[in-house]
Every structure is written in structure tokens, then in C-alpha cells.
Design an enzyme around this catalytic site. Structure first.
Site, mmCIF file in Angstrom:
data_model
loop_
_atom_site.group_PDB
_atom_site.id
_atom_site.type_symbol
_atom_site.label_atom_id
_atom_site.label_comp_id
_atom_site.label_asym_id
_atom_site.label_seq_id
_atom_site.Cartn_x
_atom_site.Cartn_y
_atom_site.Cartn_z
ATOM 1 N N LYS A 256 -21.438 23.718 -20.606
ATOM 2 C CA LYS A 256 -21.224 24.034 -22.047
ATOM 3 C C LYS A 256 -19.753 24.439 -22.208
ATOM 4 O O LYS A 256 -19.281 25.617 -21.890
ATOM 5 C CB LYS A 256 -21.617 24.560 -23.051
ATOM 6 C CG LYS A 256 -22.345 24.788 -24.431
ATOM 7 C CD LYS A 256 -23.405 23.447 -25.136
ATOM 8 C CE LYS A 256 -22.887 23.552 -26.016
ATOM 9 N NZ LYS A 256 -22.581 21.841 -25.994
ATOM 10 N N GLY B 212 -18.807 31.776 -18.832
ATOM 11 C CA GLY B 212 -18.682 31.265 -17.854
ATOM 12 C C GLY B 212 -17.623 29.855 -17.693
ATOM 13 O O GLY B 212 -17.041 30.514 -17.062
ATOM 14 N N CYS B 213 -18.744 29.127 -18.145
ATOM 15 C CA CYS B 213 -17.439 28.497 -18.027
ATOM 16 C C CYS B 213 -16.227 28.033 -19.071
ATOM 17 O O CYS B 213 -15.317 27.386 -18.161
ATOM 18 C CB CYS B 213 -17.950 27.049 -19.257
ATOM 19 S SG CYS B 213 -19.860 26.850 -19.041
ATOM 20 N N THR B 214 -15.750 29.050 -19.683
ATOM 21 C CA THR B 214 -14.741 29.570 -20.109
ATOM 22 C C THR B 214 -13.288 30.184 -19.131
ATOM 23 O O THR B 214 -12.142 29.776 -18.383
ATOM 24 C CB THR B 214 -14.775 30.330 -21.567
ATOM 25 O OG1 THR B 214 -14.950 29.588 -22.517
ATOM 26 C CG2 THR B 214 -13.373 30.819 -21.860
ATOM 27 N N ALA C 200 -12.798 27.578 -16.461
ATOM 28 C CA ALA C 200 -11.490 26.620 -16.737
ATOM 29 C C ALA C 200 -10.288 26.895 -16.795
ATOM 30 O O ALA C 200 -9.257 26.921 -16.056
ATOM 31 C CB ALA C 200 -11.947 25.809 -18.378
#
Length: 182
Positions: free
Chosen positions: A62, A67-69, A72
Site C-alpha cells: 500500500k 514499510g512501503c515508504t 520505496a
């Protein structure tokens, strides 16, 4: 006590269902499943566009979650090292183009983030996962795809912090091995 056991049974049922949801990912050495998806700017990308290049294809659950930030931004911070190796980074989640646009702009991401809103690519790569019994999103997996379009390496259910460095180190080895063969 009965409620605790019921809760545990429900959690186990959800975990089993989530495991069953994802198809098997493509095996190392097999052709990478083809795809054609839009990025955060509305530009269409197909795997065939990258024939002859190394591709780091990473799936994440998401946009704008911690975590995704982290994941990325670590790929962003290593972008020049990936480019020196002739590799392209492509992120994929089931979020839509508008969400990807905001995420990419907020974190100055210099690579395409692909919108798999119908979940077809996430399913083809075996990364679709059901979270908390309500949402189907991508599991955090990464694939290195070689210049011939084959899966060279698969990382399943990765931890975001430090993952880019691990992928970069493995990619360096794969590039060096490929150079020795030619």
C-alpha cells in the site's frame, strides 16, 4: 477462555485462507509473466519494453504506509547504483494511478510505480495476499528479471529496511556472472 479460542481459530482460518489466495510465484529460471500497466503519470509499461535490461520488479502492499515508504525510499536512494548496473526499478501495488502519483511526488520517486488495480499482475506473480480478511493486496516480494526476461532471483515476503541493499548486492553478482558467460 472460549472467546480466546474462537479468536485464535478465526485468526488461523484467515491465515490459511491468505496462504491459499496467492498462486505460486514463477520459479527462478522461468519466463517472467508478461504485463502491461500504467504508472503514476499514466504512461503504459510492458515487461517487453525492458527486453535486454535487468529489471528489479518489487511488489508492495500500500502507498504511503510506513514499510512501503521505507522500501520505496531505499530504492530511490540507491537509484544511481542500479542504473550503473543497467537495471530498471519498477514498483507494483494494487493502488490506482492517482494514489501512485501522490506517493511518488511526496517521496520524489525516480522510477515507475505501476498500478495493478485489477490485481492480474499481482496474481500472475503469486504475490496477491489477503490482509486481515478484508483487503487483497500485494505481498512484499521482489523479483530480479534478467535481460532475457527470465526470473533470476525471487525474494519472498521481505522486510523493507535494508532490502534494497540486499537486492543491489545480488544484482551485482548476477550481472558479473552474466558478463563472464558472454
Amino acid at each position: 477462555m472460549t472467546r480466546i479460542l474462537q479468536g485464535a481459530a478465526a485468526a488461523l482460518t484467515l491465515a490459511i485462507a491468505a496462504a491459499a489466495l496467492a498462486a505460486d510465484p514463477p520459479a527462478v529460471g522461468s519466463p517472467a509473466p508478461a504485463f502491461k500497466l500504467e504508472d503514476q503519470a499514466g504512461k503504459t509499461h510492458a515487461l517487453s519494453d525492458y527486453k535486454g535490461k535487468w529489471v528489479v520488479l518489487y511488489f508492495y502492499p500500500k502507498d504511503n504506509t510506513p514499510g512501503c515508504t521505507t522500501q520505496a525510499c531505499e530504492f530511490r536512494d540507491n537509484i544511481f547504483a542500479y542504473r550503473e548496473l543497467g537495471a530498471t526499478i519498477l514498483g507494483v501495488s494494487v493502488d490506482d494511478v492517482a494514489s501512485h502519483k501522490a506517493f511518488s511526488e511526496q517521496h520524489s520517486l525516480p522510477f515507475p510505480i505501476l498500478a495493478d488495480s485489477d490485481k492480474s499482475v499481482t496474481t500472475a506473480y503469486g504475490t496477491l495476499k489477503e490482509y486481515v480478511g478484508i483487503a487483497k493486496m500485494a505481498r512484499r516480494d521482489t523479483f530480479i528479471i534478467d535481460p532475457e526476461g527470465r526470473i533470476a532471483k525471487h525474494y519472498k515476503d521481505v522486510k523493507p529496511a535494508g532490502h534494497s541493499e540486499v537486492v543491489l548486492a545480488d544484482l551485482k553478482q548476477l550481472v558479473a556472472q552474466a558478463a563472464k558467460k558472454t
